[in-house]
Design an enzyme around this catalytic site. Structure first.
Site, short mmCIF file in Angstrom:
data_model
loop_
_atom_site.label_atom_id
_atom_site.label_comp_id
_atom_site.label_asym_id
_atom_site.label_seq_id
_atom_site.Cartn_x
_atom_site.Cartn_y
_atom_site.Cartn_z
N ASP A 1 0.82 -1.21 0.00
CA ASP A 1 0.00 0.00 0.00
C ASP A 1 0.85 1.27 0.00
OD1 ASP A 1 0.98 -0.32 2.57
OD2 ASP A 1 -0.95 -0.76 3.47
N ASN B 1 -7.30 -2.50 14.20
CA ASN B 1 -8.70 -2.79 13.87
C ASN B 1 -8.84 -4.03 12.98
OD1 ASN B 1 -7.72 -1.89 11.45
ND2 ASN B 1 -9.20 -0.25 11.15
N GLU C 1 -9.63 -1.88 5.23
CA GLU C 1 -10.26 -1.60 6.52
C GLU C 1 -11.47 -2.52 6.74
OE1 GLU C 1 -8.51 0.13 8.32
OE2 GLU C 1 -8.02 2.14 7.58
#
Ligand code: GLP
Length: 251
Positions: free
Chosen positions: A71, A138, A145
């Site tokens: 990324d 997370n 995400e």
């Protein structure tokens, strides 16, 4: 089909890095035209430093190795101190004999759709032999995400607030943390032949237990790794402290 992840729980960060490098160095020495998937973040710094040390000591040859990074922040110039390209250059690329034309990185400054398309094509043409992964608090992998489709490919994504807060420690303040990034998708990550997931510290313990002991759900992107046939999880006691033991892994 039921796959089981291999889990190694070690004493501390140093042991995690040593063990991860043991797995990686077998690939580096056996396959000179290795296709390697790379990750960024604090966790990986020790691993890159081991790669550099071993390159100096044993002369491991990087000239034919091809790398794909997971990324990159959207809108940061490559020479920005917090761009992932800058990170990789500082910790690895400038210190080993890698050929610049073998470094594949998401280009966040040109036409985004065309650049993601090119990235996906390059990934189809070069199957990743070994993908190194970290995990977000997370449960994200790359910048995928929670709620990311398991069918996702390389694309522009909006970062979660929690991710921006976590990563603000590298910037002067939260405002400076980019709101978007380009990331490989979950489907791209899963097409790697082997994956090692590396985590250290108690901040990762909830994400690790959800990813490994929890149900496979798009709410926890890393949980999809339970469905990959060749995943090794290398973590320390702190990161593994919430693990209960499940059918999904062997210690
Ligand atoms: C970033 C990266 C992830 C990485 C995560 C954890 O968000 N996009 O690929 O796994 O950070 O990083 P750290 O090792 O700093 O906790």
């Amino acid at each position: 089909m039921v796959y089981t992840m291999k889990i190694k729980i070690l004493k501390n960060y140093n042991e995690v890095i040593n063990e991860s490098y043991k797995v990686l160095s077998e690939y580096l020495t056996k396959k000179q035209d290795l296709v390697l998937g790379l990750a960024t973040g604090e966790t990986m710094i020790g691993l890159y430093s081991k790669m550099v040390d071993d390159h100096k000591k044993s002369g491991i040859d990087y000239s034919r190795i091809k790398t794909f990074n997971l990324d990159e922040y959207y809108g940061l110039q490559r020479n920005h101190a917090q761009s992932y390209y800058h990170y990789m250059n500082k910790h690895l690329f400038s210190k080993v004999n890698i050929n610049e034309k073998n470094i594949v990185f998401p280009n966040t400054l040109s036409n985004v759709d065309a650049s993601c398309e090119r990235y996906n094509l390059a990934l189809e043409e070069n199957k990743i032999d070994l993908q190194i992964l970290g995990i977000g608090s997370n449960g994200h992998i790359g910048f995928n995400e929670p709620k990311t489709s398991f069918k996702s490919k390389t694309r522009l994504v909006e970062l979660d607030k929690t991710t921006r807060v976590d990563n603000s420690r590298f910037f002067n303040d939260l405002e400076e943390v980019p709101t978007h990034a380009i990331t490989m998708g979950i489907e791209n990550i899963l097409s790697a032949k082997k994956i090692i997931l590396i985590a250290s510290g108690s901040e990762k313990s909830k994400a690790i237990s959800k990813a490994i002991d929890g149900p496979v759900t798009e709410l926890v992107p890393a949980s999809i790794l339970q469905r990959h046939p060749n995943v090794e999880v290398i973590i320390d006691i702190e990161a593994g402290k919430n693990l209960k033991g499940s059918m999904n892994y062997v210690k």
